[in-house]
Design a protein around this motif. Structure first.
Motif, PDB file in Angstrom:
ATOM      1  N   ALA A 457      39.542  44.222  36.553  1.00 39.79           N
ATOM      2  CA  ALA A 457      40.950  45.028  36.455  1.00 39.79           C
ATOM      3  C   ALA A 457      42.139  44.496  36.979  1.00 39.79           C
ATOM      4  CB  ALA A 457      40.869  46.292  37.380  1.00 39.79           C
ATOM      5  N   LEU A 458      42.040  42.908  37.362  1.00 36.68           N
ATOM      6  CA  LEU A 458      43.238  42.124  37.845  1.00 36.68           C
ATOM      7  C   LEU A 458      43.802  41.173  36.706  1.00 36.68           C
ATOM      8  CD1 LEU A 458      41.077  41.277  41.298  1.00 36.68           C
ATOM      9  CD2 LEU A 458      43.740  42.213  41.335  1.00 36.68           C
ATOM     10  N   PRO A 459      44.963  40.680  37.192  1.00 34.25           N
ATOM     11  CA  PRO A 459      45.617  39.677  36.415  1.00 34.25           C
ATOM     12  C   PRO A 459      44.621  38.458  36.420  1.00 34.25           C
ATOM     13  CG  PRO A 459      47.294  40.579  37.672  1.00 34.25           C
ATOM     14  CD  PRO A 459      46.114  41.473  38.042  1.00 34.25           C
ATOM     15  N   GLY A 460      44.373  37.979  35.287  1.00 40.60           N
ATOM     16  CA  GLY A 460      43.448  36.777  35.317  1.00 40.60           C
ATOM     17  C   GLY A 460      42.083  37.241  35.101  1.00 40.60           C
ATOM     18  N   GLY A 461      41.560  38.234  35.272  1.00 37.48           N
ATOM     19  CA  GLY A 461      40.361  39.192  34.889  1.00 37.48           C
ATOM     20  C   GLY A 461      39.052  38.190  35.363  1.00 37.48           C
ATOM     21  N   LEU A 462      38.074  37.871  34.418  1.00 38.17           N
ATOM     22  CA  LEU A 462      36.874  37.172  35.047  1.00 38.17           C
ATOM     23  C   LEU A 462      37.073  35.822  35.557  1.00 38.17           C
ATOM     24  CD1 LEU A 462      34.428  38.912  32.329  1.00 38.17           C
ATOM     25  CD2 LEU A 462      34.759  39.359  34.670  1.00 38.17           C
TER      26      LEU A 462
END
Length: 794
Positions: A457-462
């Motif tokens: 759910a964050l910018p940059g993801g995994l």
């Protein structure tokens, strides 16, 4: 998905299961999900050869010489063709302007232009042989932008233009120009309390369909050829292919094969003529399948654009005027550029009421990759710019951006800058109200109490680049205006053949059109229409081919409207014929045959009160009914080439988006959390399919906003990233929540009141995402796609 409004009633067969208004499943869905669906690249023929295209390695050069001797001497090679081997005097093709050579002659005009063809017994043999062809190029200066294209000493991309647009442009390197002038924009500007302007840059986007260009050409005993191909418009292909081959159209038989996506990229020819030439030369079936690298050069792209806009408004938030100039880069060949110019100019105001406008749109010839049709077709570029302008004006006036848009929103009866009246529902203000009223997604969704953070759910993801430091939220809104169908006086029609008969003791309808099913779900809708109009459960969709009249292109959001209209029209004629047969056979037994409004429903003939008069099996037992008819929507007219006035479009569609994004301002990363959409569809013929089309268009627009761009070297005009390694696409991990709110406000001029839906969500999703990022960062961000360096200043 919410469905509201006042749709047109359906009088025939409303109780037949699987009819109009139901979410019926696609007949090809399971096959595609399980990998069993046969795409054009899966085709095979005994004794088949493989074709390969040799492409130019430079963007602009004279061809000094071509030596094919070494390639011809390669074991397993059956043919090598160049321009000099073409069989007729017709050596060019094109959608509207026939300026594209089948194989380059004299010079190449863009990186990747076809120069020679090879047919061999194995695809790798064909590739190795093509690599042995020796071409001596003398490179020429490249034309890459407006300055180099229109300079007094500019090299002409096409010498000796003789197309019908040539007399209306100020320079031969301009494909087409369309001004639109209404009122007095200069005088209105003087009355404005606030004036804002902006320059915007829109990157080149690829259609990025997953199934590459492919097809199989089979020579026939009558001297003709049978072509099995993935395309968007069978009859347009036929019109361009047959003259080059020197064959009458009835000897070029085309059948649609499985299409792995299109989005405009298959509207132009790619391998069609090449495969047919090789098949006719060798006397053997020839298959051509592009790899991904070839595909980036084998089809047109979305026009990159530079746009300048000026808007004015009064202190109370009413728009006073608009001026704009739109420059589209059409690349080396015309393709659909003239029509894209018409769309960009006529839709450049957006869904707003502005009485005084001064608009100019042009498309250039350059040595960049050719550009043409892509979902949204000129309106996408304009929407990106005018929606940024709306936010600028709202900020200058201290107004809520949604309220400002609603205050200026068009509605039914609005007079457009072209002088055309919007004569169907235009619920622009309501669409904006709906997306704004939706609950916002929870903030800081990556934080899970007592558990490890959900980095997806964050910018940059995994990639796990941040745990929330420097992440800020932004919210943005946008709404767009898109035409439906072909415009500017084009004879936009479709054809459908419908047959009704008894098979194995059951009434069955067969629908035969030339509509290209490219994933939009037309085959599902056609069956629904037949069930609704003919009251039968069993409907067969005949494979699309050129043995039936043209269905036009699967583009411009037109197929459900126009080919659906043709299916409905032919079904109505079949129904009347069946009822007449019933009257002749059974009419003396019941007076309702002569007096009642009879329906076909559930395989029977019934009165409007539900009384069964006969079984369809009994009516049809002695004779099948087979009718083929054309259907046209109401006519349009060309825009005046000086003023832009004219009733150029048949229908308009509207969509609004609210984007919610999270931006890591330190790393320049963006995560789109939600893209809520509200759209008026007139009538949802298949609600499940409608929702899928809206969500798909939304994601394609998001891709433009934050990642997708074909990068062309400005010095050499060579493509830098022709692969999915370097051309970034949204994946499921990038896909946000997409709640969809559907309105059904019937267009009384359209079949069932429907409205074309496939393109409108692509317009407004892009500027909504950009608006949200601006809201999060405070940056101006006047280009697409937004890259990390635009957010961090590095």
């Amino acid at each position: 998905m919410g469905v509201t409004g006042n749709p047109t009633s359906i009088n025939q067969g409303t109780r037949t299961k699987g009819g109009i208004g139901e979410s019926t499943l696609r007949p090809d869905g399971i096959l595609k999900v399980t990998g069993e669906f046969a795409y054009s690249s899966d085709m095979w023929h005994e004794d088949m050869l493989w074709g390969h295209t040799l492409r130019s390695t430079v963007a602009h050069a004279e061809i000094v010489s071509i030596d094919t001797s070494e390639a011809l001497a390669t074991s397993g090679v059956y043919a090598v063709l160049t321009y000099d081997d073409l069989p007729t005097s017709v050596k060019n093709y094109g959608l509207e302007i026939q300026d594209t050579p089948v194989l380059a002659h004299g010079k190449v005009r863009h990186h990747g232009e076809p120069v020679a063809l090879v047919a061999a017994d194995h695809p790798e043999t064909a590739r190795r042989a093509a690599a042995k062809i020796r071409i001596d190029y003398r490179e020429l200066p490249v034309i890459t932008d407006e300055a180099s294209a229109t300079a007094p000493d500019a090299i002409l991309v096409h010498e000796g233009r003789d197309d019908h647009h040539a007399g209306h442009v100020p320079h031969p390197n301009i494909v087409h120009r369309q001004p639109i002038v209404r009122g007095d924009a200069d005088a209105a500007a003087a009355r404005a309390d606030v004036v804002v302007s902006g320059e915007y840059v829109f990157g080149m986007q690829d259609q990025a369909f997953l199934g590459p260009e492919s097809g199989l050409a089979v020579p026939a005993e009558d001297g003709g050829v049978d072509l099995y191909v993935a395309t968007q418009w069978l009859h347009s292909d036929l019109r361009q292919i047959a003259p080059v081959l020197g064959l009458p159209e009835d000897k070029v038989r085309m059948t649609l094969s499985g299409v792995g996506g299109a989005f405009g990229g298959r509207e132009d020819l790619s391998m069609q003529i090449h495969a047919c030439l090789l098949a006719l030369r060798t006397g053997k079936p020839v298959k051509i399948v592009y790899n991904r690298f070839e595909s980036f050069f084998g089809h047109v792209h979305r026009h990159p654009a530079k746009l300048w806009y000026e808007h004015g408004a009064t202190r109370d938030g009413k728009l006073t005027h608009m001026k704009c100039r739109i420059v589209l880069d059409g690349g080396a060949y015309a393709s659909a550029s003239p029509a894209v110019v018409g769309n960009a100019s006529s839709l450049s105001v957006g869904p707003y009421v502005i009485d005084d406008v001064d608009i100019e749109a042009i498309a250039l010839y350059t040595n960049n990759p050719p550009c043409g049709a892509m979902r949204g077709f000129g309106a996408v570029q304009a929407c990106f710019a005018y929606e940024a302008q709306m936010d600028k004006l709202a900020a200058e006036l201290g107004m809520d951006p949604v309220e400002f848009r609603q205050r200026n929103a068009m509605e039914q009866g609005t007079l457009l800058p072209t002088g055309q009246v919007v004569d169907s529902p235009a619920p622009v203000a309501e669409l904006l109200r709906r997306v704004k009223a939706r609950p916002l997604p929870p903030e800081r969704q990556w934080e899970v109490a007592g558990e490890q953070a959900d980095v997806r759910a964050l910018p940059g993801g995994l990639s796990n680049t941040t745990h929330g430091e420097g992440v800020v939220r932004g919210i943005g809104y946008a709404v767009g205006l898109k035409n439906v169908g072909f415009s500017e006086g084009f004879d936009d029609y479709s054809t459908a053949r419908v047959r009704m008969e008894v098979i194995a003791g059951e009434p069955v309808a067969t629908v035969h059109t030339a509509m290209a099913e490219v994933g939009q779900g037309g085959v599902t809708v056609h069956a629904q229409i037949a069930r609704t109009e003919l009251g039968v459960a069993q409907v067969t969709i005949h494979p699309a081919d050129t043995r039936v009249g043209s269905a036009g292109s699967t583009s411009a959001s037109r197929q459900t409207y126009v080919t659906g209209g043709a299916v409905k029209h032919s079904c109505e004629a079949v129904r009347e014929k069946v009822l007449e047969m019933g009257r002749r056979k059974f009419g003396t037994y019941h007076p309702a045959w002569a007096t009642a409004d009879l329906l076909l429903e559930g395989g029977k003939v019934v009165t409007d009160g539900g009384e069964v008069l006969a079984d369809l099996v009994d009516v049809l037992e002695d004779e099948a009914v087979d009718i083929e008819l054309e259907w046209r929507h109401r006519p349009t007219e060309a825009f005046d080439l000086r003023t832009g006035q004219g009733n150029g479009h048949v229908q308009y569609s509207f969509a609004a988006h609210r984007a919610v994004v999270e931006v890591d301002t330190e790393l320049g990363l963006v995560k789109v959390i939600e893209l809520a959409c509200a759209q008026d569809v007139g009538k949802a013929l298949n609600p499940l399919s409608v929702e899928g089309q809206i969500q798909g268009g939304t994601i394609q627009g998001m891709g433009i906003a934050v990642m997708e761009e074909i990068v062309v070297d400005p010095k050499t005009a060579k493509v830098r990233n022709p692969s999915f390694t370097d051309y970034l696409l949204p994946t499921i991990l990038d896909t946000p929540t997409i709640p969809v709110d559907v309105l059904e406000l019937a267009d009384d001029h359209a079949p069932y009141g429907l409205r074309g839906i496939g393109e409108a969500p692509t317009l407004s999703s892009t500027p909504a995402v950009l608006a949200a990022i601006r809201n999060a960062t405070g940056l101006e961000l006047n280009r697409t796609p937004v890259r990390p360096e635009h957010l961090t200043g590095t």
